[in-house]
Design a protein around this motif. Structure first.
Motif, PDB file in Angstrom:
ATOM      1  N   LEU A  33      -3.447   5.241 -17.783  1.00 33.55           N
ATOM      2  CA  LEU A  33      -2.110   5.065 -18.338  1.00 33.55           C
ATOM      3  C   LEU A  33      -1.986   3.651 -18.882  1.00 33.55           C
ATOM      4  N   THR A  34      -1.592   3.542 -20.147  1.00 30.14           N
ATOM      5  CA  THR A  34      -1.390   2.244 -20.772  1.00 30.14           C
ATOM      6  C   THR A  34       0.101   1.963 -20.828  1.00 30.14           C
ATOM      7  N   ALA A  35       0.515   0.931 -20.123  1.00 33.24           N
ATOM      8  CA  ALA A  35       1.925   0.542 -20.078  1.00 33.24           C
ATOM      9  C   ALA A  35       2.133  -0.682 -20.943  1.00 33.24           C
ATOM     10  N   ARG A  36       3.158  -0.652 -21.774  1.00 35.21           N
ATOM     11  CA  ARG A  36       3.497  -1.791 -22.627  1.00 35.21           C
ATOM     12  C   ARG A  36       4.802  -2.398 -22.141  1.00 35.21           C
ATOM     13  N   THR A  67       1.689   5.422 -22.028  1.00 38.90           N
ATOM     14  CA  THR A  67       0.917   6.381 -22.801  1.00 38.90           C
ATOM     15  C   THR A  67      -0.329   6.775 -22.028  1.00 38.90           C
ATOM     16  N   ALA A  68      -0.661   8.067 -22.039  1.00 39.50           N
ATOM     17  CA  ALA A  68      -1.891   8.555 -21.423  1.00 39.50           C
ATOM     18  C   ALA A  68      -3.045   8.376 -22.413  1.00 39.50           C
ATOM     19  N   THR A  69      -4.020   7.555 -22.035  1.00 41.30           N
ATOM     20  CA  THR A  69      -5.189   7.304 -22.877  1.00 41.30           C
ATOM     21  C   THR A  69      -6.442   7.791 -22.164  1.00 41.30           C
ATOM     22  N   THR A  74       0.816  -1.220   0.000  1.00 39.91           N
ATOM     23  CA  THR A  74       0.000   0.000   0.000  1.00 39.91           C
ATOM     24  C   THR A  74       0.847   1.265   0.000  1.00 39.91           C
ATOM     25  N   THR A  75       2.118   1.144  -0.321  1.00 38.07           N
ATOM     26  CA  THR A  75       2.999   2.313  -0.203  1.00 38.07           C
ATOM     27  C   THR A  75       3.533   2.811  -1.538  1.00 38.07           C
ATOM     28  N   GLY A  76       2.963   2.434  -2.620  1.00 34.62           N
ATOM     29  CA  GLY A  76       3.478   2.954  -3.878  1.00 34.62           C
ATOM     30  C   GLY A  76       3.039   2.211  -5.115  1.00 34.62           C
ATOM     31  N   PRO A  77       3.273   0.901  -5.204  1.00 41.05           N
ATOM     32  CA  PRO A  77       2.909   0.206  -6.443  1.00 41.05           C
ATOM     33  C   PRO A  77       1.417   0.309  -6.744  1.00 41.05           C
ATOM     34  N   LEU A  78       1.108   0.485  -7.995  1.00 40.35           N
ATOM     35  CA  LEU A  78      -0.276   0.658  -8.417  1.00 40.35           C
ATOM     36  C   LEU A  78      -0.983  -0.668  -8.617  1.00 40.35           C
ATOM     37  N   PRO A  79      -2.275  -0.740  -8.305  1.00 46.18           N
ATOM     38  CA  PRO A  79      -3.056  -1.867  -8.802  1.00 46.18           C
ATOM     39  C   PRO A  79      -3.178  -1.759 -10.315  1.00 46.18           C
ATOM     40  N   VAL A  80      -3.372  -2.884 -10.959  1.00 47.60           N
ATOM     41  CA  VAL A  80      -3.498  -2.926 -12.417  1.00 47.60           C
ATOM     42  C   VAL A  80      -4.949  -3.244 -12.761  1.00 47.60           C
ATOM     43  N   SER A  81      -5.603  -2.339 -13.462  1.00 45.68           N
ATOM     44  CA  SER A  81      -7.006  -2.548 -13.810  1.00 45.68           C
ATOM     45  C   SER A  81      -7.184  -3.705 -14.785  1.00 45.68           C
ATOM     46  N   GLU A  82      -6.263  -3.804 -15.736  1.00 49.62           N
ATOM     47  CA  GLU A  82      -6.336  -4.904 -16.704  1.00 49.62           C
ATOM     48  C   GLU A  82      -4.929  -5.224 -17.180  1.00 49.62           C
ATOM     49  N   LEU A  83      -4.639  -6.515 -17.248  1.00 45.90           N
ATOM     50  CA  LEU A  83      -3.347  -6.975 -17.742  1.00 45.90           C
ATOM     51  C   LEU A  83      -3.585  -8.019 -18.831  1.00 45.90           C
ATOM     52  N   SER A  84      -3.119  -7.712 -20.036  1.00 44.42           N
ATOM     53  CA  SER A  84      -3.244  -8.636 -21.151  1.00 44.42           C
ATOM     54  C   SER A  84      -1.865  -9.187 -21.485  1.00 44.42           C
ATOM     55  N   ALA A 120       3.049  -7.751 -23.048  1.00 49.98           N
ATOM     56  CA  ALA A 120       1.941  -7.458 -22.153  1.00 49.98           C
ATOM     57  C   ALA A 120       1.531  -6.005 -22.272  1.00 49.98           C
ATOM     58  N   THR A 121       0.258  -5.755 -21.966  1.00 50.82           N
ATOM     59  CA  THR A 121      -0.283  -4.404 -21.873  1.00 50.82           C
ATOM     60  C   THR A 121      -0.993  -4.279 -20.535  1.00 50.82           C
ATOM     61  N   ALA A 122      -0.616  -3.271 -19.753  1.00 48.48           N
ATOM     62  CA  ALA A 122      -1.229  -3.050 -18.439  1.00 48.48           C
ATOM     63  C   ALA A 122      -1.935  -1.702 -18.446  1.00 48.48           C
ATOM     64  N   LEU A 123      -3.166  -1.703 -17.952  1.00 51.02           N
ATOM     65  CA  LEU A 123      -3.937  -0.465 -17.848  1.00 51.02           C
ATOM     66  C   LEU A 123      -3.973  -0.026 -16.391  1.00 51.02           C
ATOM     67  N   LEU A 124      -3.534   1.197 -16.142  1.00 49.48           N
ATOM     68  CA  LEU A 124      -3.542   1.795 -14.805  1.00 49.48           C
ATOM     69  C   LEU A 124      -4.576   2.911 -14.813  1.00 49.48           C
ATOM     70  N   SER A 125      -5.636   2.746 -14.065  1.00 53.55           N
ATOM     71  CA  SER A 125      -6.714   3.733 -14.104  1.00 53.55           C
ATOM     72  C   SER A 125      -6.253   5.048 -13.477  1.00 53.55           C
ATOM     73  N   TYR A 126      -6.861   6.139 -13.930  1.00 54.99           N
ATOM     74  CA  TYR A 126      -6.520   7.441 -13.364  1.00 54.99           C
ATOM     75  C   TYR A 126      -6.904   7.530 -11.888  1.00 54.99           C
ATOM     76  N   ALA A 127      -7.956   6.820 -11.489  1.00 49.08           N
ATOM     77  CA  ALA A 127      -8.340   6.830 -10.072  1.00 49.08           C
ATOM     78  C   ALA A 127      -7.233   6.226  -9.209  1.00 49.08           C
TER      79      ALA A 127
END
Length: 269
Positions: A238-241, A232-234, A105-115, A137-144
Motif C-alpha cells: 500500500l502506497t500512502a501519500r 493506493t494498492a501497488t 504492537t497493537t495496530g500501527p503498521l511499520p513503514v517499509s520506506e518513507l520518502s 511524503a510517500t510511505a510504503l506499507l508492505s503487504y506482509a
C-alpha cells in the motif's frame, strides 16, 4: 663596393636570430589563473563539506528519533548551503528512510520506506525540535506487514483502490475476498465493502470478516503534521501519500506517537 660585400650586408640584416620576437614572461598569467581558480574552487569545496556534514547530522538525528536500523539518505538541495545555514533555514531537504518500526504492537503498521520532501526546515528557538514549513511524503506499507496487522493474508487487488484477502476456514476451504482501501481522518486506512470473489463463505465467516475490516489501521510512526491524503494498492504494498504544513521533528519523549527526532545540531556545519 664589391657585389659580394653588398650581399653579405643584406643577408646579415635578415638572419633568423634577429626575426624572433622577444620572450614574454608568462608567470604572472599563470599566477592570476591559479588565484582565480582558487577563488572559485575553495568556496565550493567548503560548501560541499558543510553540506555533507549537515546531511550526516540530519541522518543521525532522524535515525535516533525513528529508531530505524540504518541511517536514512539525506540530500540538502540548493547552492550555496552555507548561506542557508547562516540564515538558520534549509530551503529543501529530501529524506528517504527504510524499515521504520511501528510505535506499538497493537495496530500501527511499520513503514517499509518513507520518502520526505521538506521545505524551509529550521530549528526551534530552544533547539528541542526542527520544523518544516511544509512537506510531502510517500510511505510504503508492505503487504506482509498489512497481513500481520489484520491477521489475514493480504495481496494486491484488481483495482488501485482494492486489496485481496485469503481466508482459510476451519473446514480447510480457502476463501478469497476483495475489499476497497480508503482514507479516514486521523491518518487512518479503512477497509470497506468486502466481497467474496472465490469459494463459499458461511454467515459466521462474514460476521468475523466484517469485524476484522471494520477496524481501520492508523499510521502513527510518521512526522507530526503530515496528513494522509490517499492510499493506493501497488505491486509492492500500500502506497500512502501524505502532506502537511508545520511538520515537526522533535525528540523522543517515551511515547513517540507520530513524532520524530529533531536534532538541534541539524543546522550546524
Amino acid at each position: 663596393m664589391h657585389p659580394y660585400d653588398y650581399a653579405d650586408t643584406t643577408f646579415a640584416a635578415y638572419e633568423p636570430g634577429d626575426a624572433r620576437p622577444p620572450r614574454r614572461n608568462r608567470r604572472p598569467v599563470a599566477i592570476a589563473l591559479g588565484a582565480l581558480l582558487a577563488l572559485i574552487l575553495v568556496p565550493v569545496a567548503v560548501d560541499r563539506f558543510a553540506t555533507a556534514r549537515v546531511e550526516s547530522r540530519t541522518a543521525q538525528a532522524f535515525q535516533a528519533g525513528m529508531h530505524t536500523p540504518s541511517a536514512p539518505e539525506v540530500h540538502v538541495r540548493g547552492f550555496p548551503v552555507l548561506t542557508q545555514l547562516a540564515a538558520g533555514t534549509l530551503r529543501h531537504v529530501d529524506i528517504t528512510a527504510h524499515d521504520i518500526p511501528a510505535s506499538d504492537t497493537t495496530g500501527p503498521l511499520p513503514v517499509s520506506e518513507l520518502s520526505l520532501r521538506l521545505h524551509e526546515l529550521k530549528r526551534s528557538d530552544d533547539d528541542t525540535e526542527a520544523l518544516a514549513r511544509s512537506a510531502e511524503a510517500t510511505a510504503l506499507l508492505s503487504y506482509a506487514d498489512v497481513s500481520d496487522a489484520l491477521g489475514l493474508e493480504i495481496s494486491r487487488g484488481s483495482r488501485p483502490d482494492q486489496v485481496r484477502a485469503s481466508v482459510l476456514l476451519p473446514t480447510g476451504d480457502d476463501i478469497t475476498v476483495a475489499t476497497t482501501v480508503s482514507v479516514l481522518s486521523g491518518n487512518r486506512i479503512a477497509f470497506k465493502d468486502f466481497q467474496v470473489t472465490g469459494g463459499l463463505l458461511p454467515d459466521v465467516g462474514r460476521v468475523a470478516l466484517s469485524r476484522v475490516f471494520e477496524r481501520p489501521i492508523q499510521l502513527r510512526n510518521i512526522p507530526q503534521g503530515l496528513h494522509l491524503r490517499s492510499v493506493t494498492a501497488t505491486e509492492s504494498g500500500l502506497t500512502a501519500r501524505l502532506s502537511g504544513e508545520s511538520v515537526t521533528f522533535r525528540s523522543d519523549d517515551g511515547s513517540r506517537g507520530d513524532a520524530v527526532e529533531g536534532d538541534s545540531s541539524y543546522g550546524n556545519a
